[in-house]
Design a protein around this motif. Structure first.
Motif, PDB file in Angstrom:
ATOM      1  N   TYR A  98     108.743  63.425  88.772  1.00  0.00           N
ATOM      2  CA  TYR A  98     108.915  64.701  88.102  1.00  0.00           C
ATOM      3  C   TYR A  98     107.960  65.707  88.812  1.00  0.00           C
ATOM      4  N   TRP A  99     107.006  65.313  89.748  1.00  0.00           N
ATOM      5  CA  TRP A  99     106.108  66.343  90.326  1.00  0.00           C
ATOM      6  C   TRP A  99     106.801  67.511  91.036  1.00  0.00           C
ATOM      7  N   PRO A 100     108.000  67.085  91.734  1.00  0.00           N
ATOM      8  CA  PRO A 100     108.238  68.299  92.342  1.00  0.00           C
ATOM      9  C   PRO A 100     109.323  69.168  91.366  1.00  0.00           C
ATOM     10  N   ALA A 101     109.642  68.806  90.106  1.00  0.00           N
ATOM     11  CA  ALA A 101     110.660  69.583  89.611  1.00  0.00           C
ATOM     12  C   ALA A 101     110.472  71.051  89.377  1.00  0.00           C
ATOM     13  N   CYS A 102     109.480  71.190  88.492  1.00  0.00           N
ATOM     14  CA  CYS A 102     109.120  72.755  88.274  1.00  0.00           C
ATOM     15  C   CYS A 102     108.747  73.650  89.558  1.00  0.00           C
ATOM     16  N   SER A 103     108.047  73.161  90.372  1.00  0.00           N
ATOM     17  CA  SER A 103     107.558  73.816  91.508  1.00  0.00           C
ATOM     18  C   SER A 103     108.789  74.116  92.496  1.00  0.00           C
ATOM     19  N   THR A 104     109.811  73.146  92.594  1.00  0.00           N
ATOM     20  CA  THR A 104     110.719  73.565  93.366  1.00  0.00           C
ATOM     21  C   THR A 104     111.967  73.996  92.725  1.00  0.00           C
ATOM     22  N   ASN A 105     111.733  74.712  91.641  1.00  0.00           N
ATOM     23  CA  ASN A 105     112.902  75.577  90.905  1.00  0.00           C
ATOM     24  C   ASN A 105     113.994  74.623  90.237  1.00  0.00           C
ATOM     25  N   LEU A 106     113.449  73.475  89.911  1.00  0.00           N
ATOM     26  CA  LEU A 106     114.505  72.483  89.229  1.00  0.00           C
ATOM     27  C   LEU A 106     114.079  72.145  87.783  1.00  0.00           C
ATOM     28  N   ASN A 107     113.707  73.356  86.808  1.00  0.00           N
ATOM     29  CA  ASN A 107     113.330  73.261  85.542  1.00  0.00           C
ATOM     30  C   ASN A 107     114.252  72.243  84.743  1.00  0.00           C
ATOM     31  N   GLU A 108     115.668  72.756  84.936  1.00  0.00           N
ATOM     32  CA  GLU A 108     116.759  71.886  84.226  1.00  0.00           C
ATOM     33  C   GLU A 108     116.563  70.513  84.376  1.00  0.00           C
ATOM     34  N   CYS A 109     116.072  70.039  85.678  1.00  0.00           N
ATOM     35  CA  CYS A 109     116.200  68.473  85.894  1.00  0.00           C
ATOM     36  C   CYS A 109     115.045  67.693  85.132  1.00  0.00           C
ATOM     37  N   VAL A 110     113.961  68.441  84.417  1.00  0.00           N
ATOM     38  CA  VAL A 110     112.963  67.944  83.369  1.00  0.00           C
ATOM     39  C   VAL A 110     113.389  67.349  82.228  1.00  0.00           C
ATOM     40  N   TRP A 111     114.629  67.915  81.729  1.00  0.00           N
ATOM     41  CA  TRP A 111     114.929  67.652  80.523  1.00  0.00           C
ATOM     42  C   TRP A 111     115.281  66.286  80.265  1.00  0.00           C
ATOM     43  N   PRO A 112     115.653  65.505  81.094  1.00  0.00           N
ATOM     44  CA  PRO A 112     115.925  64.061  80.727  1.00  0.00           C
ATOM     45  C   PRO A 112     114.556  63.289  80.508  1.00  0.00           C
ATOM     46  N   LEU A 113     113.589  63.849  81.171  1.00  0.00           N
ATOM     47  CA  LEU A 113     112.077  63.325  80.921  1.00  0.00           C
ATOM     48  C   LEU A 113     111.837  63.674  79.709  1.00  0.00           C
ATOM     49  N   ILE A 114     111.797  64.919  79.294  1.00  0.00           N
ATOM     50  CA  ILE A 114     111.411  65.420  78.087  1.00  0.00           C
ATOM     51  C   ILE A 114     111.998  64.614  76.830  1.00  0.00           C
ATOM     52  N   ASP A 115     113.458  64.361  77.020  1.00  0.00           N
ATOM     53  CA  ASP A 115     114.271  63.955  75.962  1.00  0.00           C
ATOM     54  C   ASP A 115     113.594  62.352  76.046  1.00  0.00           C
ATOM     55  N   PHE A 116     113.388  61.767  76.980  1.00  0.00           N
ATOM     56  CA  PHE A 116     113.184  60.352  76.982  1.00  0.00           C
ATOM     57  C   PHE A 116     111.374  60.267  76.263  1.00  0.00           C
ATOM     58  N   ILE A 117     110.732  61.203  76.746  1.00  0.00           N
ATOM     59  CA  ILE A 117     109.497  61.023  76.063  1.00  0.00           C
ATOM     60  C   ILE A 117     109.539  61.091  74.398  1.00  0.00           C
ATOM     61  N   ARG A 118     110.559  62.152  74.026  1.00  0.00           N
ATOM     62  CA  ARG A 118     110.785  62.354  72.460  1.00  0.00           C
ATOM     63  C   ARG A 118     111.264  60.936  71.875  1.00  0.00           C
ATOM     64  N   THR A 119     111.912  60.078  72.705  1.00  0.00           N
ATOM     65  CA  THR A 119     112.261  58.884  72.035  1.00  0.00           C
ATOM     66  C   THR A 119     111.224  57.811  71.919  1.00  0.00           C
ATOM     67  N   LEU A 120     110.041  58.140  72.547  1.00  0.00           N
ATOM     68  CA  LEU A 120     108.825  56.998  72.671  1.00  0.00           C
ATOM     69  C   LEU A 120     108.127  57.503  71.389  1.00  0.00           C
ATOM     70  N   VAL A 121     108.201  58.454  70.991  1.00  0.00           N
ATOM     71  CA  VAL A 121     107.293  59.098  69.810  1.00  0.00           C
ATOM     72  C   VAL A 121     107.114  57.961  68.364  1.00  0.00           C
ATOM     73  N   LYS A 122     108.394  57.774  67.948  1.00  0.00           N
ATOM     74  CA  LYS A 122     108.312  56.861  66.899  1.00  0.00           C
ATOM     75  C   LYS A 122     107.901  55.665  66.908  1.00  0.00           C
ATOM     76  N   PRO A 123     108.088  54.843  67.939  1.00  0.00           N
ATOM     77  CA  PRO A 123     107.789  53.641  68.381  1.00  0.00           C
ATOM     78  C   PRO A 123     106.342  53.519  68.821  1.00  0.00           C
ATOM     79  N   GLY A 124     106.068  54.748  69.641  1.00  0.00           N
ATOM     80  CA  GLY A 124     104.793  54.875  70.076  1.00  0.00           C
ATOM     81  C   GLY A 124     103.545  55.277  68.811  1.00  0.00           C
ATOM     82  N   GLU A 125     104.130  55.707  67.783  1.00  0.00           N
ATOM     83  CA  GLU A 125     103.197  56.029  66.675  1.00  0.00           C
ATOM     84  C   GLU A 125     102.744  54.370  66.094  1.00  0.00           C
ATOM     85  N   LYS A 126     103.782  53.647  66.202  1.00  0.00           N
ATOM     86  CA  LYS A 126     103.483  52.058  65.621  1.00  0.00           C
ATOM     87  C   LYS A 126     102.728  51.509  66.595  1.00  0.00           C
TER      88      LYS A 126
END
Length: 480
Positions: A98-126
């Protein structure tokens, strides 16, 4: 659907280069034949453009809202299982995707990463609580879509122990905000992820009797011994604490937490320079100048972080350069992609171009996929990101134009690149020098420009374009 994303960025390198340099019918040759010619030292600037855009194509194809993020093979796998069990390696690989995503004008393509990170929070707290007695959340070297965040305890812990994988992922949340300046996103989605990750980081650290904070135990992922203060870990901690501080200021919240983050940041064990003049990888000076390991974790602060730079920290940045010289210009594909970005951050365009050439010649398969047997897509994304870094950087609080332009690219243009502060930028250069830039302000933020030793700051209005040229050795705003 595809072209509205892909068409945002256009790159031209030496568009008027004589066809004798390009071989009369080179553009009619199949890609693998052009690559074979390139490996023999024949210039092919169109092939370099194609490689750059191919990285953007791969991200568009493998990371769209509502879907899973790009893994080690993007979305391309032969069968149900695949290399590394189609997991997400959190010690650089998914981040590099995802290094090139925002700098090459592909902000929408970051959302799968954001959603994936959000799924890690609950197990990651444990994981944070059970393994480290810490607040917040974290992940480890290997993750998957089923919420796996624990260390791989059946493996050799000296290489896979990476508790700062979570904070590294969380820096991408701030990165997305920094490019978009979407405060609604920061308030409703991003801030809690960043805050809880920063809290994990400070709880993980050991408050030493001398008053400093260090990461004990810690490792430099996939390299070297278990340590009481690996430089990589400290660099990630610096980054997430700075992100949390800036996020809390942007929203005007949590001043008490902000003071704690700043206190720990001020007392974190500093970067150290070793006996060879190198930036030390570990808490003791045990670096081997003959070591050409593919991972350069201790240069995280140079890239993708921003706590090392030629302008802000010249002595430490020179020490980072010594590390890159020791590690050499070869490696597996993704490693050369990382080094390309780091040389660009050193603002050495010719050396960055050498790494780009090595990546194309020695780290790229005939279909332009990155080679890390059998195939690993992160090198493609790292390559595209690195070329962007050669042309535009915005990580130090200002927008830097052509910071690492190589001599080989005498003239050219790029349209549609993005800078932090939500600016969209077109750049044209000639005879190796800036000709003009047109800047679209999408958020109405102040614009701080730098080209060489020239600086220029001006206020902007949301939705308005500004043309900047070099006149009498100064940057000047020209009415549009």
């Amino acid at each position: 659907d595809y072209t509205q994303l892909f068409g945002r960025v256009q790159l031209q390198l030496n568009p008027r280069a004589p066809m004798t340099l390009q071989y009369p019918a080179v553009t009619d040759l199949p890609t693998y034949q052009r690559l074979a010619r390139y490996r023999k030292g024949n210039p092919d600037y169109r092939l370099e453009e194609i490689y750059y855009q191919f990285g953007r194509y791969l991200l568009i194809a493998s990371s769209r809202p509502g879907n899973l993020p790009a893994n080690l093979q993007g979305m391309w796998a032969n069968g149900v299982d695949g290399p590394w069990h189609v997991d997400y390696h959190n010690n650089i690989n998914i981040q590099m995707n995802y290094w090139p995503a925002c700098s090459t004008n592909l902000n929408e393509c970051v959302w799968p990463l954001i959603d994936f990170i959000r799924t890690l929070v609950k197990p990651g707290e444990k994981t944070a609580q059970a393994y480290f007695g810490a607040r917040g959340w974290t992940a480890s070297i290997s993750g998957n879509i089923f919420g796996f965040t624990s260390p791989l305890t059946d493996e050799n812990m000296s290489w896979n122990f990476n508790p700062m994988a979570g904070p590294w992922l969380a820096t991408h949340i701030w990165e997305y905000y920094d490019y978009t300046r979407d405060k609604k996103f920061l308030k409703e989605v991003g801030y809690d992820l960043i805050k809880s990750s920063a809290n994990f980081a400070i709880d993980y650290l050991w408050h030493k009797p001398d008053g400093t904070y260090t990461a004990a135990p810690s490792t430099s992922p996939e390299h070297g011994p278990v340590d009481q203060g690996a430089t990589f870990v400290h660099a990630v901690v610096r980054e997430i604490l700075l992100n949390a501080i800036d996020a809390s200021k942007a929203l005007g919240v949590d001043s008490k937490d902000r003071k704690q983050w700043q206190y720990v940041l001020n007392h974190l064990v500093p970067y150290q320079i070793g006996r060879y003049g190198q930036l030390m990888e570990w808490s003791t000076d045990i670096d081997d100048p003959k070591d050409e390991h593919r991972h350069v974790n201790h240069l995280f602060g140079l890239h993708p972080g921003h706590t090392l730079s030629p302008i802000m920290t010249p002595e430490l940045t020179h020490a980072a350069k010594v590390v890159l010289e020791h590690r050499g210009d070869g490696a597996t594909g993704w490693s050369m992609g990382w080094k390309l970005n780091q040389w660009a951050r050193l603002q050495d365009g010719n050396h960055a171009y050498k790494l780009f050439g090595n990546l194309l010649k020695n780290g790229t398969l005939d279909n332009l996929w990155d080679t890390h047997p059998p195939f690993q897509i992160d090198g493609n994304f790292g390559g595209t990101a690195g070329i962007t870094e050669m042309l535009l950087q915005s990580h130090m609080g200002f927008i830097q134009l052509l910071p690492a332009l190589p001599d080989a690219w005498k003239e050219g243009s790029v349209k549609g690149l993005c800078a932090k502060g939500n600016f969209e930028i077109n750049i044209t250069w000639q005879d190796g020098k800036l000709k003009e830039t047109v800047i679209l302000s999408k958020a109405g933020e102040p614009c701080n420009l730098r080209y060489g030793n020239r600086t220029f700051t001006f206020k902007t209005t949301k939705g308005k374009k500004y043309k900047i040229m070099v006149e009498n050795e100064k940057l000047k705003k020209i009415p549009l």
